[in-house]
Design a protein around this motif. Structure first.
Motif, PDB file in Angstrom:
ATOM      1  N   GLY A   1       3.810 -11.478   5.293  1.00  0.00           N
ATOM      2  CA  GLY A   1       3.260 -10.965   4.039  1.00  0.00           C
ATOM      3  C   GLY A   1       3.071  -9.469   3.996  1.00  0.00           C
ATOM      4  O   GLY A   1       3.181  -8.837   2.947  1.00  0.00           O
ATOM      5  N   GLU A   2       2.768  -8.873   5.151  1.00  0.00           N
ATOM      6  CA  GLU A   2       2.476  -7.446   5.195  1.00  0.00           C
ATOM      7  C   GLU A   2       2.831  -6.914   6.570  1.00  0.00           C
ATOM      8  O   GLU A   2       2.315  -7.398   7.577  1.00  0.00           O
ATOM      9  CB  GLU A   2       0.997  -7.191   4.890  1.00  0.00           C
ATOM     10  CG  GLU A   2       0.631  -5.726   4.780  1.00  0.00           C
ATOM     11  CD  GLU A   2      -0.819  -5.528   4.392  1.00  0.00           C
ATOM     12  OE1 GLU A   2      -1.104  -5.308   3.202  1.00  0.00           O
ATOM     13  OE2 GLU A   2      -1.675  -5.600   5.300  1.00  0.00           O
TER      14      GLU A   2
ATOM     15  N   SER B   1       3.802  -3.731   1.936  1.00  0.00           N
ATOM     16  CA  SER B   1       3.686  -5.015   1.252  1.00  0.00           C
ATOM     17  C   SER B   1       5.045  -5.666   1.056  1.00  0.00           C
ATOM     18  O   SER B   1       5.973  -5.041   0.543  1.00  0.00           O
ATOM     19  CB  SER B   1       3.010  -4.803  -0.115  1.00  0.00           C
ATOM     20  OG  SER B   1       3.158  -5.938  -0.925  1.00  0.00           O
TER      21      SER B   1
ATOM     22  N   GLU C   1       5.522  -8.020  -1.037  1.00  0.00           N
ATOM     23  CA  GLU C   1       5.612  -8.222  -2.483  1.00  0.00           C
ATOM     24  C   GLU C   1       6.256  -7.028  -3.168  1.00  0.00           C
ATOM     25  O   GLU C   1       7.041  -7.181  -4.107  1.00  0.00           O
ATOM     26  CB  GLU C   1       4.217  -8.469  -3.064  1.00  0.00           C
ATOM     27  CG  GLU C   1       4.214  -8.755  -4.557  1.00  0.00           C
ATOM     28  CD  GLU C   1       2.820  -8.939  -5.109  1.00  0.00           C
ATOM     29  OE1 GLU C   1       2.674  -9.532  -6.185  1.00  0.00           O
ATOM     30  OE2 GLU C   1       1.860  -8.460  -4.465  1.00  0.00           O
TER      31      GLU C   1
ATOM     32  N   GLU D   1      14.818 -13.956  -6.798  1.00  0.00           N
ATOM     33  CA  GLU D   1      14.200 -13.133  -5.753  1.00  0.00           C
ATOM     34  C   GLU D   1      14.931 -13.306  -4.424  1.00  0.00           C
ATOM     35  O   GLU D   1      15.127 -12.335  -3.683  1.00  0.00           O
ATOM     36  CB  GLU D   1      12.735 -13.517  -5.605  1.00  0.00           C
ATOM     37  CG  GLU D   1      11.877 -13.140  -6.808  1.00  0.00           C
ATOM     38  CD  GLU D   1      10.480 -13.720  -6.732  1.00  0.00           C
ATOM     39  OE1 GLU D   1       9.559 -13.142  -7.345  1.00  0.00           O
ATOM     40  OE2 GLU D   1      10.302 -14.762  -6.069  1.00  0.00           O
TER      41      GLU D   1
ATOM     42  N   GLN E   1       4.591  -2.061 -10.062  1.00  0.00           N
ATOM     43  CA  GLN E   1       4.449  -2.414  -8.655  1.00  0.00           C
ATOM     44  C   GLN E   1       4.750  -1.220  -7.752  1.00  0.00           C
ATOM     45  O   GLN E   1       4.036  -0.960  -6.782  1.00  0.00           O
ATOM     46  CB  GLN E   1       5.375  -3.574  -8.302  1.00  0.00           C
ATOM     47  CG  GLN E   1       5.289  -4.015  -6.848  1.00  0.00           C
ATOM     48  CD  GLN E   1       3.911  -4.497  -6.466  1.00  0.00           C
ATOM     49  OE1 GLN E   1       3.322  -5.299  -7.189  1.00  0.00           O
ATOM     50  NE2 GLN E   1       3.377  -4.022  -5.356  1.00  0.00           N
TER      51      GLN E   1
ATOM     52  N   LYS F   1       9.513  -7.331  -5.660  1.00  0.00           N
ATOM     53  CA  LYS F   1       9.332  -7.063  -7.085  1.00  0.00           C
ATOM     54  C   LYS F   1       9.842  -5.700  -7.520  1.00  0.00           C
ATOM     55  O   LYS F   1      10.244  -5.524  -8.671  1.00  0.00           O
ATOM     56  CB  LYS F   1       7.847  -7.204  -7.461  1.00  0.00           C
ATOM     57  CG  LYS F   1       7.343  -8.641  -7.345  1.00  0.00           C
ATOM     58  CD  LYS F   1       5.940  -8.776  -7.905  1.00  0.00           C
ATOM     59  CE  LYS F   1       5.497 -10.228  -7.899  1.00  0.00           C
ATOM     60  NZ  LYS F   1       4.132 -10.397  -8.451  1.00  0.00           N
TER      61      LYS F   1
END
Length: 269
Positions: free
Chosen positions: A236-237, A89, A91, A143, A69, A95
């Motif tokens: 999300g971003e 990101s 995510e 998480e 990632q 991660k």
């Protein structure tokens, strides 16, 4: 546009941090083969312009044992170095624990924060942080706890820097009424007493703030080669902007807001 952009320098810092963690010397023959010379690698990690392409970033990530990632995110960011805005990101943070914003925050000498809906993360109590993340339907317990610890770690880093960083926070009154208990309000008042921190709020009675349509942060750096950045956060971003005109517009909005704002100690729950 500055010759050595903030993003280029942040990628260089992250790569060299991974190299150190992997225990690989900067003059390792494998780095020489990937970059063409140790001098080119040195320029890369300093944030200077090179002719290296993003497959080289991938090869260095592989050598330094990067997670997939983080490798993907560093490649993606390297591919947009010449843009005047770029995204981050959410995510990648969950991660891989990698965030350009956190890197910029570590080297910023001043930050101006405007928040419409929530108390800024740097100023949240642990109780507030846990309430915010533990109810997130998109995160599992592991998480969620990771994000809690990352935020607490950011707070510790800023506290350790003391007067080396100046932070001004301008909050909508709505942010203060969105989940803030007495402990959170008291903590904001306590932080406002520190010489390098200023926390003010815009009361509902001052009318609609026509210049404030979104939450944002302005980060400034000591090195003149690093342009000021504006950071807009989304679920999300999130996006960084470094073009001079929008950065200046945001700075003017912040200054106008401070002229009509009130000290946090004047807030009545």
């Amino acid at each position: 546009m500055a010759d050595a952009k903030a993003l280029r320098r942040e990628i260089g810092r992250e790569l060299d941090k991974m190299r150190n963690t992997a225990g690989i010397p900067a003059n390792d023959i494998r780095i020489l083969k990937i970059c063409g010379s140790t001098r080119t690698y040195a320029r890369l990690v300093k944030g200077e312009r090179t002719n290296l392409t993003y497959p080289v970033i991938a090869a260095l990530c592989d050598l330094f044992n990067s997670s997939p990632q983080k490798k993907f995110e560093l490649q993606r960011l390297w591919d947009v170095l010449d843009d005047t805005s770029f995204s981050e990101s959410a995510e990648a943070l969950v991660k891989a624990g990698f965030s350009p914003y956190m890197g910029f925050e570590r080297i910023a000498v001043s930050m101006d924060l405007y928040e419409l809906g929530l108390v800024p993360g740097l100023f949240q109590t642990e109780r507030f942080i846990r309430r915010q993340h533990e109810g997130d339907p998109f995160l599992d317990a592991t998480e969620s706890e990771k994000l809690v610890q990352l935020r607490l770690h950011r707070q510790e880093e800023v506290e350790r820097r003391g007067n080396a960083i100046r932070i001004r926070a301008l909050l909508s009154e709505g942010a203060l009424r969105n989940g803030c208990d007495a402990e959170q309000i008291d903590y904001l008042c306590e932080l406002d007493e520190r010489p390098n921190l200023t926390i003010r709020y815009l009361p509902f009675g001052s009318g609609p703030g026509r210049l404030f349509t979104a939450s944002f942060s302005i980060l400034s750096f000591q090195d003149d080669r690093d342009p000021d950045l504006v950071y807009f956060e989304a679920p999300g971003e999130s996006r960084f902007v470094e073009a001079a005109d929008p950065v200046q517009a945001c700075r003017m909005a912040i200054e106008a807001g401070h002229e009509q704002a009130r000290a946090i100690k004047e807030f009545k729950p």
